[in-house]
Design a protein around this motif. Structure first.
Motif, mmCIF file in Angstrom:
data_model
loop_
_atom_site.group_PDB
_atom_site.id
_atom_site.type_symbol
_atom_site.label_atom_id
_atom_site.label_comp_id
_atom_site.label_asym_id
_atom_site.label_seq_id
_atom_site.Cartn_x
_atom_site.Cartn_y
_atom_site.Cartn_z
ATOM 1 N N LYS A 109 0.827 -1.207 0.000
ATOM 2 C CA LYS A 109 0.000 0.000 0.000
ATOM 3 C C LYS A 109 0.861 1.256 0.000
ATOM 4 O O LYS A 109 0.589 2.215 -0.719
ATOM 5 C CB LYS A 109 -0.929 0.016 1.221
ATOM 6 C CG LYS A 109 -2.072 -0.987 1.113
ATOM 7 C CD LYS A 109 -2.925 -0.964 2.377
ATOM 8 C CE LYS A 109 -3.846 -2.171 2.439
ATOM 9 N NZ LYS A 109 -4.927 -2.143 1.426
ATOM 10 N N GLU A 115 -5.119 2.149 9.605
ATOM 11 C CA GLU A 115 -5.976 2.843 8.643
ATOM 12 C C GLU A 115 -5.768 4.351 8.750
ATOM 13 O O GLU A 115 -5.700 5.060 7.746
ATOM 14 C CB GLU A 115 -7.462 2.537 8.928
ATOM 15 C CG GLU A 115 -7.817 1.063 8.882
ATOM 16 C CD GLU A 115 -8.193 0.592 7.483
ATOM 17 O OE1 GLU A 115 -7.923 1.323 6.525
ATOM 18 O OE2 GLU A 115 -8.752 -0.528 7.368
ATOM 19 N N PHE A 116 -5.675 4.813 9.978
ATOM 20 C CA PHE A 116 -5.479 6.240 10.222
ATOM 21 C C PHE A 116 -4.219 6.721 9.502
ATOM 22 O O PHE A 116 -4.220 7.722 8.793
ATOM 23 C CB PHE A 116 -5.386 6.475 11.734
ATOM 24 C CG PHE A 116 -4.962 7.859 12.131
ATOM 25 C CD1 PHE A 116 -5.894 8.883 12.256
ATOM 26 C CD2 PHE A 116 -3.623 8.150 12.410
ATOM 27 C CE1 PHE A 116 -5.512 10.156 12.635
ATOM 28 C CE2 PHE A 116 -3.234 9.419 12.781
ATOM 29 C CZ PHE A 116 -4.177 10.428 12.893
ATOM 30 N N ASP A 119 -4.653 6.568 5.614
ATOM 31 C CA ASP A 119 -5.532 7.620 5.105
ATOM 32 C C ASP A 119 -4.816 8.965 5.059
ATOM 33 O O ASP A 119 -4.821 9.668 4.049
ATOM 34 C CB ASP A 119 -6.775 7.763 5.999
ATOM 35 C CG ASP A 119 -7.726 6.590 5.800
ATOM 36 O OD1 ASP A 119 -7.489 5.814 4.831
ATOM 37 O OD2 ASP A 119 -8.665 6.426 6.600
ATOM 38 N N TRP A 120 -4.218 9.309 6.163
ATOM 39 C CA TRP A 120 -3.573 10.620 6.227
ATOM 40 C C TRP A 120 -2.312 10.679 5.378
ATOM 41 O O TRP A 120 -1.943 11.726 4.847
ATOM 42 C CB TRP A 120 -3.281 11.020 7.663
ATOM 43 C CG TRP A 120 -4.513 11.497 8.382
ATOM 44 C CD1 TRP A 120 -5.242 10.811 9.300
ATOM 45 C CD2 TRP A 120 -5.162 12.760 8.214
ATOM 46 N NE1 TRP A 120 -6.317 11.563 9.718
ATOM 47 C CE2 TRP A 120 -6.293 12.758 9.072
ATOM 48 C CE3 TRP A 120 -4.920 13.881 7.422
ATOM 49 C CZ2 TRP A 120 -7.158 13.841 9.166
ATOM 50 C CZ3 TRP A 120 -5.788 14.955 7.523
ATOM 51 C CH2 TRP A 120 -6.905 14.939 8.383
ATOM 52 N N GLN A 135 -2.024 9.347 2.555
ATOM 53 C CA GLN A 135 -2.563 9.646 1.226
ATOM 54 C C GLN A 135 -2.809 11.154 1.078
ATOM 55 O O GLN A 135 -2.397 11.772 0.095
ATOM 56 C CB GLN A 135 -3.894 8.895 1.086
ATOM 57 C CG GLN A 135 -4.484 8.942 -0.302
ATOM 58 C CD GLN A 135 -4.516 7.532 -0.894
ATOM 59 O OE1 GLN A 135 -4.860 6.587 -0.183
ATOM 60 N NE2 GLN A 135 -4.137 7.399 -2.148
ATOM 61 N N VAL A 136 -3.469 11.720 2.113
ATOM 62 C CA VAL A 136 -3.755 13.157 2.074
ATOM 63 C C VAL A 136 -2.458 13.950 1.944
ATOM 64 O O VAL A 136 -2.326 14.847 1.107
ATOM 65 C CB VAL A 136 -4.506 13.586 3.364
ATOM 66 C CG1 VAL A 136 -4.648 15.102 3.410
ATOM 67 C CG2 VAL A 136 -5.852 12.897 3.443
ATOM 68 N N SER A 189 4.351 9.214 7.356
ATOM 69 C CA SER A 189 4.163 7.811 7.744
ATOM 70 C C SER A 189 5.361 7.281 8.524
ATOM 71 O O SER A 189 5.212 6.386 9.349
ATOM 72 C CB SER A 189 3.817 6.914 6.553
ATOM 73 O OG SER A 189 4.212 7.494 5.351
ATOM 74 N N GLU A 223 -3.308 14.126 14.382
ATOM 75 C CA GLU A 223 -3.978 14.819 13.290
ATOM 76 C C GLU A 223 -3.556 16.287 13.263
ATOM 77 O O GLU A 223 -3.198 16.844 12.221
ATOM 78 C CB GLU A 223 -5.484 14.737 13.517
ATOM 79 C CG GLU A 223 -6.272 14.302 12.332
ATOM 80 C CD GLU A 223 -7.715 14.080 12.755
ATOM 81 O OE1 GLU A 223 -8.040 12.930 13.104
ATOM 82 O OE2 GLU A 223 -8.497 15.061 12.765
#
Ligand SMILES: Nc1ncnc2c1ncn2[C@@H]1O[C@H](COP(=O)(O)OP(=O)(O)OP(=O)(O)O)[C@@H](O)[C@H]1O
Ligand SMILES: [Mg+2]
Lengths: 693, 274
Positions: free
Chosen positions: A14, A45-46, A49-50, A52-53, A66, A82
């Motif tokens: 991923k 997942e957190f 997701d982030w 990706q952002v 990451s 966050e």
């Protein structure tokens, strides 16, 4: 909720997709994936997701995020992490890529800034304070662990990794404290002393019944703990909403002295149909099955331990009697659940029990409200669990006798006797490790080593006054006066009229015995090796004679002792390389190692001999039942033997789980517990200094 | 110079106790001590710091109507500090008895506090006094003092020390009847704090509860928990208007540790009871 987490290779795949533009032949996604792999699925997942952002802004940002995210999650929790990323994205928009990456890397700076802004408190910051607080409160250890859900199994309290409910830091800390106290109170005031699963099974909707019971218990515990500790009433009342009318009515009944879980269960009937109020912020959930399990294990363990201790008290009492015919000594205990105080009487006379017995008794009173009658019977709790018994083996020793091992007896506590020639011990040298290792550790600890050496030199420099010397740095008044008196009475006076300061001869030999079992793998082993380096540095400054040996083994037929430094050897390159070569091996058979090294130590001619063991406190040999009580009792016996032979045994144990058999096992020796392996290197040297000053 | 100074200090220590020192018996120690005194057997008091050993000895000296000689042992204390030495006075040599010799001559109780701190040679002079011979050889003077029946030797010893160099030798230990001290039971300890300071009973009980919690931390970052002495100190501060938590911090916590996290934990414990 319980979706299984992504494996490292899934994550790598991923991340390869998300971050491809930031990766190269020198920088793969593998390391980043390895960092994320241990997280929970939700956290994984957190991060994905982030990532990706962030990567949509710039691939490099996605990569940096990451890479740092696992640590950020630990430090800040999810909402904090966050904010940390958003701050960096903001910097990217305003200032560009470089400042944005710098912002991501600066975890500590963000933490400081967010703390100052009242962003809440991380468990890591307050864990030690709260654990000490709980230990003082409970008299037995309760561990704290970060988890998604808040609950307790009566030995560990699980609580959020970070709390940021309130704008003020102090208030967030109070919430942590309230969670800790509330869950301590469940164990202290007997929430799990009834068969709750059976109670709940009587309701159509057990989940709902459990939620109500939890609330009623919260009210009961607030009042029971508040009775003994007024500070807790204020603590809870300040954090929860005002009570609804029905709960206020329940409080009337739950606040009287001695209200128990049975009262909450009784009230549950009438409250069950009512609308459920909001839970209080410190409440968490109840998990009666898990709690019952852990409580049951503790009860069994403590019952056995108490039995062993009481048997010794009994034997001692019997030995003191003038007339040994009169049968078993009679034990009696008066105890108070309110204060956890108790009075132990043997044959009608109050005795002050050893500290270990007192600790066990208090723990048992917490679980039962008293010491159950049958705990005091001389017949004991019956047979020991079968899994703690070593398999009987026959005639195994003949073949090993030939292969150069030494035979040692081992203590079998059920027989109350030794098994003759039961263990075969082999001694060998630790293979040499990385020659640069010791130098690297010395460089890392350079400052501390200088301090250590200075403090140890001070010990060595302890002066002794030598009186009546021919010359010296001070006049010996006693001698002068005597000489004067002698001259007066016509005797030839002595000329030895001076005092001289001489370095005192410490005359200490110490044997360091280091745990090289598999359970030390990783962090503990790394800390042990560093501890050895610092010890050597310190002892060189001090001048005490010392040797270092490691121990491990695999069944009674292959107990291993590894030479790292003998008494005769100096702290040179060979020794340094061997320290670097200290590695985790197999299992731990501690008794035989203590016996063997006691023998070596007793050959050294010194006024004071110390056997200093460094281990993680798990006597453990999977293959023939050394695990459990058998190993504990054998280790204890070996320490008693060492002491009887004139050695001072001393144990430093690194123990992140705080196992409660340690006081019994190490009882014959003096010992200290270090609960964080990271403190080992500096603490060990300090402990040794105190031990010998 | 040092020696002269010492001697002046040592001379000031024979103490006749006129009024009853308050002592709250915790177990059978009073009877035990009296029996030992009547049998002319010396006594060893074992126990943690601040639990009432010194007070007990003062009380017993009063009870038995004997003078008390107390020597606080330190690591420079030698045998001649105890027995005595020659001094030069106006160019004459004068013998001055040490506290032990004075205690023997006057039939006092002699209390050697923290004996393990003293130099090893001191044990040599107490051995013959501590067995059935009951004599004090004063070699320098060529005199042999025989202890009268009223004389009694008392040692104190805190087994909490971790140093192997400071363990009491068996040959010393086995000459003494041992009385073990510990912090008094909660109700007694509260009574002591009240009696010593006049603080009200419920405050004393809270202090005792707080002390018990700090004692749970012994071995986990604290070498000792709060002693009775420290509770008395805290109560004294409170009697003079210091707020309870401040008094606990000043008189107790800071005496126990320098570790900020430990201090924070202890302060939280104080906040639970006050
Ligand atoms: N049983 C008791 N009765 C009366 N007072 C007591 C008792 N126990 C302790 N105390 C109080 O505690 C204080 C300290 O006791 P004391 O000085 O006798 O301790 P200690 O055991 O001699 O300590 P150390 O070993 O440090 O010399 C006393 O001044 C007194 O106020
Ligand atoms: Mg004293």
């Amino acid at each position: 909720m319980n979706e299984s987490r992504y494996s490292q290779s899934e994550l790598e795949e991923k991340l390869d997709d998300i971050l491809c533009a930031a990766l190269s032949s020198r920088r793969s996604a593998a390391a980043v994936a390895a960092g994320i792999a241990p997280l929970s699925r939700a956290q994984q997942e957190f991060v994905l997701d982030w990532a990706q952002v962030a990567a949509q802004n710039a691939a490099e940002l996605g990569y940096q995020f990451s890479a740092q995210a696992p640590q950020a999650l630990t430090l800040f929790g999810r909402s904090g992490a966050e904010k940390w990323l958003l701050r960096a994205l903001d910097a990217y928009d305003k200032e560009g890529l470089y400042p944005a990456c710098a912002a991501l890397k600066d975890l500590n700076g963000f933490k400081r800034a967010s703390d100052a802004a009242g962003e809440g408190v991380a468990l890591a910051e307050v864990k030690r304070v709260l654990e000490l607080f709980l230990l003082g409160l409970a008299g037995r250890r309760l561990q704290l662990e970060a988890a998604e859900d808040t609950w307790t199994d009566t030995e560990t309290i699980f609580l959020p990794v970070r709390i940021a409910h309130y704008p003020e830091r102090a208030r967030n800390f109070r919430l942590y404290k309230a969670i800790a106290v509330h869950h301590w109170a469940q164990a202290r005031y007997g929430t799990f002393n009834l068969d709750l699963p059976a109670v709940l099974a009587g309701y159509a909707a057990p989940e709902r019944a459990l939620a109500w019971l939890n609330l009623l218990e919260a009210i009961r515990l607030e009042n029971q703990s508040g009775r003994a500790f007024p500070g807790f009433s204020a603590l809870f009342a300040g954090l929860r909403p005002a009570l609804s009318a029905s709960l206020a009515a329940a409080r009337e009944q739950l606040s009287c002295a001695g209200a128990s879980i049975a009262d909450s269960v009784r009230l549950l009937r009438e409250h069950y149909p009512l609308a459920l109020p909001e839970p209080f912020p410190y409440m968490g959930s109840l998990r009666p099955e898990r709690a019952a399990e852990v409580r049951g294990e503790r009860i069994a363990k403590e019952r056995r331990a108490l039995y062993t201790e009481l048997t010794q008290l009994r034997l001692a009492a019997q030995a003191e009697r003038r007339d040994p015919q009169t049968g078993e000594p009679d034990l009696d205990v008066e105890s108070s659940f309110e204060t956890l105080d108790f009075e132990l009487q043997i044959d009608g006379e109050a005795v002050a029990p050893p500290e270990e017995v007192a600790r066990l008794m208090r723990s048992i009173i917490q679980d039962f409200g008293e010491i159950p009658e049958e705990y005091l019977l001389a017949s004991g709790p019956g047979a020991y669990a079968a899994d703690s018994l070593p398999e009987e083996e026959s005639g195994g020793s003949g073949e090993t006798r030939a292969s150069g091992g030494r035979l040692y007896d081992e203590w079998d506590f059920r027989r109350r006797d030794y098994r003759k020639d039961w263990c075969v011990l082999f001694e060998s040298e630790v293979p040499q490790g990385d020659a640069a290792y010791v130098a690297a550790v010395r460089a890392r600890y350079a400052g501390q080593i200088t301090q250590l050496r200075r403090r140890f030199e001070a010990l060595r420099g302890e002066d002794r006054l030598m009186r009546r010397q021919q010359e010296g740095d001070d006049i010996d008044f006693d001698a002068v006066v005597e000489a004067y008196a002698e001259r007066k009475s016509g005797i030839e006076p002595s000329e030895r009229l001076f005092v001289q300061r001489r370095r005192s001869d410490r005359n200490i030999a110490v044997m360091f015995m280091v745990d090289m079992s598999g359970s030390t793998k990783g962090w503990i082993n790394a800390c042990e090796r560093e501890a050895l380096v610092l010890l050597c540095e310190a002892l060189e400054a001090l001048g005490d004679r010392y040797a270092i040996y490691g121990f491990s083994g695999w069944t009674r037929k292959r107990c291993e002792i590894y030479r790292i430094k003998t008494f005769g050897e100096s702290y040179g390159d060979a020794v340094r390389c061997r320290i670097a070569g200290v590695e985790p091996r197999d299992y731990t058979r501690m008794g035989v190692a203590i016996r063997h090294l006691t023998g070596i130590l007793n050959e050294v001619d010194a006024k004071t001999r110390i056997l200093f063991t460094l281990s993680d406190g798990k006597p453990d040999d999977f293959h023939d039942g050394y695990r459990g009580d058998y190993g504990i009792e054998d280790t204890r016996q070996a320490l008693i033997e060492a002491r009887q032979s004139g050695i001072h045994p001393f144990c430093v144990t690194i123990d992140e789980e705080a196992r409660d058999y340690l006081p019994h096992m190490y009882g014959p020796a003096s010992w200290v517990l270090i609960d964080d392996a990271g403190q080992l290197p500096l603490k060990t040297a300090e402990v040794y200094r105190r031990l010998t000053s | 110079m040092n020696d002269l100074h010492d001697t002046r200090r040592l001379n000031a220590d024979v103490d006749r106790i006129e009024t009853e020192p308050y002592y709250e018996p915790v177990g059978a120690e009073v009877a035990l001590f009296e029996a030992a005194w009547a049998s002319r057997v010396p006594v060893l008091l074992k126990g943690p710091t601040g639990c009432g050993k010194t007070r007990f000895v003062e009380h017993m000296a009063w009870r038995l109507a004997r003078p008390l000689v107390t020597v606080s042992c330190h690591d420079d204390l030698t045998a001649s500090d105890l027995v005595g030495r020659y001094l030069i006075v106006d160019s004459e040599t004068v013998w001055v008895d040490g506290p032990l010799a004075r205690a023997v001559r006057s039939g006092s109780l002699c209390y050697l506090d923290e004996i393990v701190e003293a130099r090893k040679d001191t044990t040599v002079v107490i051995h013959p006094l501590a067995d059935s011979r009951r004599i004090l050889p004063m070699e320098k003077r060529g005199e042999l003092l025989r202890a009268p029946d009223e004389f009694m030797l008392i040692l104190s010893y805190n087994p909490g020390y971790q140093s192997v160099l400071k363990e009491l030798k068996h040959s010393t230990r086995q000459r003494f009847v041992a009385i073990e001290f510990d912090y008094p039971r909660a109700d007694l300890e509260a009574r002591i704090v009240v009696a010593e300071t006049g603080i009200d009973g419920s405050m004393a009980e809270r202090l005792v509860k707080f002390a018990a919690m700090t004692r749970n931390l012994k071995g986990s970052g604290l070498d000792e928990g709060a002693s009775t002495r420290l509770l008395v100190h805290a109560a004294q501060l409170m009697q003079r208007g210091v707020a309870p938590r401040d008094a606990c911090a000043a008189a107790i916590s800071l005496a126990l540790s320098d570790d900020p996290e430990m201090l924070a934990a202890i302060d939280e414990l104080a906040s639970a009871v006050f």
